[in-house]
Design a protein around this motif. Sequence first.
Motif, PDB file in Angstrom:
ATOM      1  N   SER A 157      37.390  31.670  40.544  1.00 35.77           N
ATOM      2  CA  SER A 157      37.968  32.167  39.304  1.00 35.77           C
ATOM      3  C   SER A 157      38.537  31.046  38.448  1.00 35.77           C
ATOM      4  O   SER A 157      38.539  31.130  37.229  1.00 35.77           O
ATOM      5  CB  SER A 157      39.060  33.195  39.612  1.00 35.77           C
ATOM      6  OG  SER A 157      40.088  32.602  40.385  1.00 35.77           O
TER       7      SER A 157
ATOM      8  N   THR B 244      42.565  37.838  35.409  1.00 34.66           N
ATOM      9  CA  THR B 244      41.922  38.766  36.328  1.00 34.66           C
ATOM     10  C   THR B 244      40.856  39.561  35.582  1.00 34.66           C
ATOM     11  O   THR B 244      40.796  39.555  34.354  1.00 34.66           O
ATOM     12  CB  THR B 244      42.949  39.742  36.915  1.00 34.66           C
ATOM     13  OG1 THR B 244      43.494  40.538  35.843  1.00 34.66           O
ATOM     14  CG2 THR B 244      44.078  39.002  37.614  1.00 34.66           C
TER      15      THR B 244
ATOM     16  N   GLU C  83      32.551  40.078  40.214  1.00 35.86           N
ATOM     17  CA  GLU C  83      33.936  39.898  40.630  1.00 35.86           C
ATOM     18  C   GLU C  83      34.014  39.438  42.081  1.00 35.86           C
ATOM     19  O   GLU C  83      34.758  38.528  42.423  1.00 35.86           O
ATOM     20  CB  GLU C  83      34.704  41.208  40.455  1.00 35.86           C
ATOM     21  CG  GLU C  83      36.170  41.080  40.883  1.00 35.86           C
ATOM     22  CD  GLU C  83      36.926  42.373  40.723  1.00 35.86           C
ATOM     23  OE1 GLU C  83      36.290  43.396  40.426  1.00 35.86           O
ATOM     24  OE2 GLU C  83      38.144  42.363  40.898  1.00 35.86           O
TER      25      GLU C  83
END
Length: 252
Positions: A65, A112, A58
Amino acid sequence: MGVGHGLADVKSVRENTPPSSEEAEVAPAKGRKRESSAKKVEPPVADAPTSEEEWAYEVAHAEASTDLAPIVGRNLRRLRTQRGLSLERLAKASGVSRAMLGQIELGQSAPTINVIWKIARALGIPFSALISTTAQTGTRLMRSQQSKRLSSHDGKFVSRALFPFDEPRRVEFYELRLAAHATEAADAHPPGTMENLVVTSGTVEIDRGEERHVLNAGDAILFEADVAHVYRNTGNADAVMYLVMTYAETVG
């Protein structure tokens, strides 16, 4: 008494009258920052990855992303359709809106980490399955030496899985080998299970309940496998078969 004059008098009296003790407590002195008596509400903590590797992913890919958007989109569409799920059903199971799921599948939205976790849990798959590029083209190569093989205790019956054994599925594809004059008994499978089998070498008898069917090379059979059944090689050489099993529910 005029209206305007009366309001001015009230204002003047109000400004020159010291506040009561209750008013002083509620309204702080001029120039001081007013403090709220309400408790600070902490935002809900989202479900988080449990491994350091996933957290590292992450952090390391936070700026990239958008590069994941088409990958996640393709994987999501493939995994959802494999399970026969509509966008509406997946939305209810995951808590992610249908509109958001549609945007993700089209590569128009970069989800996300929390959203990916919700979708993965609803699909019953590892987190990595949605971000993996190994299935990006829809192709999975399985080398013979890497195949998962299962054999009977005497070694006369061997099945080789011709599908990814590490993913949830409703369909399985096997290569079966049965030694000469050997018999393999199979227990009843879950209700709704179907077997579609073709013999490519040898002669095989298949007993299903009171039924008996003889298959030679090139013959195929489709039957409900939710009752006990038996494979029997009546020849003097190994028999080779290919079997497609379809389950009513997802397994794995």
